[in-house]
Design a protein around this motif. Structure first.
Motif, PDB file in Angstrom:
ATOM      1  N   HIS A  58      35.819  54.994 -58.499  1.00 18.52           N
ATOM      2  CA  HIS A  58      35.405  55.560 -59.779  1.00 18.52           C
ATOM      3  C   HIS A  58      36.441  55.187 -60.826  1.00 18.52           C
ATOM      4  O   HIS A  58      37.646  55.364 -60.621  1.00 18.52           O
ATOM      5  CB  HIS A  58      35.274  57.081 -59.708  1.00 18.52           C
ATOM      6  CG  HIS A  58      35.056  57.694 -61.058  1.00 18.52           C
ATOM      7  ND1 HIS A  58      34.005  57.351 -61.875  1.00 18.52           N
ATOM      8  CD2 HIS A  58      35.787  58.595 -61.766  1.00 18.52           C
ATOM      9  CE1 HIS A  58      34.083  58.019 -63.005  1.00 18.52           C
ATOM     10  NE2 HIS A  58      35.155  58.776 -62.974  1.00 18.52           N
ATOM     11  N   ILE A  59      35.954  54.653 -61.938  1.00 19.38           N
ATOM     12  CA  ILE A  59      36.823  54.299 -63.062  1.00 19.38           C
ATOM     13  C   ILE A  59      36.742  55.445 -64.063  1.00 19.38           C
ATOM     14  O   ILE A  59      35.657  55.743 -64.581  1.00 19.38           O
ATOM     15  CB  ILE A  59      36.359  52.980 -63.722  1.00 19.38           C
ATOM     16  CG1 ILE A  59      36.231  51.869 -62.666  1.00 19.38           C
ATOM     17  CG2 ILE A  59      37.340  52.585 -64.836  1.00 19.38           C
ATOM     18  CD1 ILE A  59      35.557  50.591 -63.180  1.00 19.38           C
ATOM     19  N   ARG A  60      37.880  56.093 -64.297  1.00 18.31           N
ATOM     20  CA  ARG A  60      37.893  57.282 -65.155  1.00 18.31           C
ATOM     21  C   ARG A  60      37.223  56.996 -66.493  1.00 18.31           C
ATOM     22  O   ARG A  60      37.527  55.984 -67.130  1.00 18.31           O
ATOM     23  CB  ARG A  60      39.340  57.743 -65.379  1.00 18.31           C
ATOM     24  CG  ARG A  60      39.455  59.208 -65.735  1.00 18.31           C
ATOM     25  CD  ARG A  60      40.898  59.574 -66.059  1.00 18.31           C
ATOM     26  NE  ARG A  60      41.808  59.210 -64.989  1.00 18.31           N
ATOM     27  CZ  ARG A  60      43.101  58.932 -65.165  1.00 18.31           C
ATOM     28  NH1 ARG A  60      43.639  58.968 -66.368  1.00 18.31           N
ATOM     29  NH2 ARG A  60      43.854  58.618 -64.131  1.00 18.31           N
ATOM     30  N   GLY A  61      36.305  57.860 -66.871  1.00 19.16           N
ATOM     31  CA  GLY A  61      35.636  57.699 -68.156  1.00 19.16           C
ATOM     32  C   GLY A  61      34.352  56.898 -68.095  1.00 19.16           C
ATOM     33  O   GLY A  61      33.546  56.944 -69.022  1.00 19.16           O
ATOM     34  N   TRP A  62      34.140  56.144 -66.999  1.00 18.70           N
ATOM     35  CA  TRP A  62      32.894  55.379 -66.880  1.00 18.70           C
ATOM     36  C   TRP A  62      31.775  56.323 -66.447  1.00 18.70           C
ATOM     37  O   TRP A  62      32.011  57.265 -65.690  1.00 18.70           O
ATOM     38  CB  TRP A  62      33.064  54.223 -65.888  1.00 18.70           C
ATOM     39  CG  TRP A  62      33.872  53.068 -66.426  1.00 18.70           C
ATOM     40  CD1 TRP A  62      35.002  53.155 -67.185  1.00 18.70           C
ATOM     41  CD2 TRP A  62      33.615  51.673 -66.250  1.00 18.70           C
ATOM     42  NE1 TRP A  62      35.469  51.894 -67.490  1.00 18.70           N
ATOM     43  CE2 TRP A  62      34.640  50.972 -66.922  1.00 18.70           C
ATOM     44  CE3 TRP A  62      32.636  50.931 -65.583  1.00 18.70           C
ATOM     45  CZ2 TRP A  62      34.696  49.578 -66.944  1.00 18.70           C
ATOM     46  CZ3 TRP A  62      32.694  49.544 -65.602  1.00 18.70           C
ATOM     47  CH2 TRP A  62      33.711  48.872 -66.281  1.00 18.70           C
TER      48      TRP A  62
END
Lengths: 314, 314
Positions: A58-62
């Motif tokens: 998980h890419i933070r903010g995506w």
């Protein structure tokens, strides 16, 4: 919830600058420490000569995270089926609900893998790189070269593969579909003689590239190894190169080229860190750089987010 | 490839003897060393108070293996959505191709979790067990009791929950839907006084059951803890009980009750081993037995195979 098949996905997602920027943004986020990326889940099905890997990040903010399931069943060709397969599920990062199932049969993996090679070359190879040597003659031998053209002005290809017939077929295909002059070589050493970039794209269990094969100033991307038994680079390459980079240290040590060089004592950087910090490790046209790519969940989440955006807009 | 929704699945898969035997067969295969079961893949999505777990297992000789994806997003209720969710994908163990997607929204997890409790009681509780104490008043508080009726002649239920209103609602529901007399208690100690079987079904982070709460001859199943922060049993229970069993040692140590008793020096058996070897660990009606269930991929693969057979026959 939307379900898309390979044909729909392949129509939208291509090896282009926008896709490259998406995967590069994923690596940069990883380098900034903004990515949650657990170790790969891996299971063997010995009785069928099969395995299955699950990757996620998980890419933070995506808005979404992908979970990718990649089965590899190596007796499938006897049944007239492809060995590799797979799908990606895209979940809302806000609610955990499934938003899309991408039955891409490995297509997006092929694309994000090729793009990672291009991103490595963008940040590590000489900007005037023109000549590529490819070891191996499979699908990635084609896609890696196609992706490199997004970042360097590639003018010629040199190929070596264990099976000369496959190398000849590759050369014919690359001339016809990519308009590139391709020379077939009888050894990796010969293929590399004038290379600016070397890409190894094999499932080899013993090194296919030696330190003595490499000309000055070359950049090497090793993208074949993704399990502990696979090994494309002679450990001397990792020891002697001026710059060594990997996509993920923990993965390269567990199932990439670093796994075969346990005694290696040197600085090894992660690709995402270079991108995030804007660092250029190559400091002369003579240096030799190496990047080992094992394939990361952050690439999957990046390309799956990108694919879903395009598919929803279509 | 077939896609099934929760309604279709719930119509076919019930808490019954056939489902119990399937999950029990999975545990037995695990005990015989015939199961490939990698560690759980787990990822946090901190910004949304979410997590996602991926479990899988392959039972040698079974036609399919499941990969289960379980998101838990604990702010979902504020959005009017359930916290827990999930789906299972069933793959051919011969080719790795996806054969079915079970969008069960966690239904099959609920079922296989309840069945594991029944299987534990079948192999560990006194055969004349009649009275059950349940700590917690959620869905598993109901399903665990319903599943126990498959293996023991349950006549009465005693419940304690932190929220007395929920315990009262649980009692009303159990009387109406299961025809069982239910008494609500103000403490776990009171609920356990005359229990033959105690089941803890909470997400507690501090013990909800103490050694001093337990009458002689009782069997305890702790099914709530499935991450390192959760803990239902006072460590003294694990130290003093005559028999301690877990579903999977590695998991109980990492994310179950054994995680909170690191200094424990005693024999702990796996449930599957008991079943596979036909061992009966209880040697008297006075002994106290305990089973910690963390939830295993082999249960998922067992119930998913079973569900797919029923759905295809329907």
């Amino acid at each position: 919830m939307q379900i898309y098949n390979r044909q729909q996905i392949a129509k939208q997602v291509k090896l282009d600058q926008a896709a490259l920027e998406t995967v590069e943004a994923g690596f940069a986020a990883l380098g900034r420490g903004e990515v949650e990326m657990p170790p790969i889940l891996s299971m063997n099905i010995a009785e069928s000569n099969g395995e299955v890997d699950v990757k996620t990040a998980h890419i933070r903010g995506w808005p979404r995270f992908a979970i990718k399931i990649s089965p590899g069943f190596f007796d499938n060709p006897k049944l007239g089926l492809p060995s590799l397969n797979g799908l990606m599920l895209l979940f809302s990062a806000k609610t955990g609900l499934v938003e899309a199932v991408l039955f891409d049969e490995g297509y997006l993996t092929d694309i994000r893998t090729a793009l990672a090679g291009a991103i490595a070359a963008k940040h590590l190879s000489r900007t005037d790189a023109r000549s590529v040597a490819v070891i191996g003659a499979g699908l990635q031998a084609e896609l890696q070269v196609a992706a490199l053209r997004l970042v360097r002005d590639i003018r010629e290809v040199h190929v070596h593969a264990r099976d000369r017939t496959k190398a000849e077929a590759y050369a014919t295909h690359m001339r016809a579909y990519h308009g590139l002059p391709v020379t077939v070589h009888n050894s990796a050493a010969s293929a590399c003689t004038k290379a600016d970039i070397v890409v190894t794209t094999t499932p080899a269990r013993e090194p296919v590239l030696r330190w003595s094969d490499l000309p000055k100033g070359v950049h090497v991307t090793a993208m074949g190894s993704d399990n502990p038994h696979k090994n494309e680079l002679e450990p001397a390459i990792l020891a002697n190169a001026d710059v060594v980079v990997v996509d993920r240290l923990s993965q390269s040590r567990a199932l990439g080229e670093l796994h075969h060089a346990p005694a290696l004592q040197r600085e090894v950087s992660e690709l995402g860190t270079l991108i995030a910090e804007g660092r250029i490790l190559r400091s002369s046209a003579e240096q030799i750089s190496v990047c080992d790519l094992t394939g990361t969940g952050v690439q999957d989440t990046a390309i799956a987010n990108y694919a879903a955006r395009l598919l929803e807009g279509a």
